[in-house]
Design a protein around this motif. Sequence first.
Motif, mmCIF file in Angstrom:
data_model
loop_
_atom_site.group_PDB
_atom_site.id
_atom_site.type_symbol
_atom_site.label_atom_id
_atom_site.label_comp_id
_atom_site.label_asym_id
_atom_site.label_seq_id
_atom_site.Cartn_x
_atom_site.Cartn_y
_atom_site.Cartn_z
ATOM 1 N N ALA A 2 40.379 33.975 18.348
ATOM 2 C CA ALA A 2 40.365 33.680 19.768
ATOM 3 C C ALA A 2 41.290 32.540 20.097
ATOM 4 N N SER A 4 42.143 29.898 23.802
ATOM 5 C CA SER A 4 41.776 29.546 25.160
ATOM 6 C C SER A 4 43.015 29.101 25.912
ATOM 7 N N THR A 14 35.102 30.648 35.490
ATOM 8 C CA THR A 14 35.425 30.789 34.075
ATOM 9 C C THR A 14 35.494 32.277 33.763
ATOM 10 N N ARG A 15 36.499 32.656 32.988
ATOM 11 C CA ARG A 15 36.657 34.072 32.641
ATOM 12 C C ARG A 15 36.738 34.218 31.138
ATOM 13 N N VAL A 16 36.133 35.295 30.654
ATOM 14 C CA VAL A 16 36.155 35.597 29.230
ATOM 15 C C VAL A 16 36.642 37.028 29.069
ATOM 16 N N ARG A 38 29.860 39.675 24.171
ATOM 17 C CA ARG A 38 29.515 39.342 25.555
ATOM 18 C C ARG A 38 28.252 38.493 25.627
ATOM 19 N N MET A 41 28.910 34.953 24.434
ATOM 20 C CA MET A 41 29.626 34.150 25.419
ATOM 21 C C MET A 41 28.809 33.902 26.683
ATOM 22 N N LEU A 45 28.786 30.166 28.705
ATOM 23 C CA LEU A 45 29.685 30.049 29.857
ATOM 24 C C LEU A 45 29.656 28.650 30.473
ATOM 25 N N LEU A 48 32.176 26.094 29.197
ATOM 26 C CA LEU A 48 33.596 26.241 29.526
ATOM 27 C C LEU A 48 33.857 25.690 30.921
ATOM 28 N N PHE A 54 39.093 32.381 28.409
ATOM 29 C CA PHE A 54 38.850 32.387 26.966
ATOM 30 C C PHE A 54 38.920 33.830 26.510
ATOM 31 N N ILE A 78 35.534 27.918 19.795
ATOM 32 C CA ILE A 78 35.515 27.152 21.035
ATOM 33 C C ILE A 78 35.917 25.706 20.751
#
Length: 92
Positions: A2, A4, A14-16, A38, A41, A45, A48, A54, A78
């Motif tokens: 991953a 960021s 915030t988007r993942v 999912r 995360m 959330l 973040l 992310f 993270i």
Amino acid sequence: MAHSLRDHDDAHATRVGFIVSKAVGNAVVRNRTKRRLREIMRVRLDELSAGELFVLRALPQAAEADFSTLESEVDELIVKARKKLDRRGRRA
């Protein structure tokens, strides 16, 4: 697995995002892997920042990993992504 990126527009939530290629397995395995990521995360959330994007890219080993292993991997990623952003001076 991953990385960021910091968006320039903090007005966004915030988007993942998830990248789970066919190398991970068939459709059933890929979907199960995405559902697990999912959920991992979802509970993180709040950690973040607003406007942060992310993206998690699942490697083939993610399909075989148990949930707690995936959780610890994501937590490590993270932390690693934050340190990288801090070094670059992009973190607000």
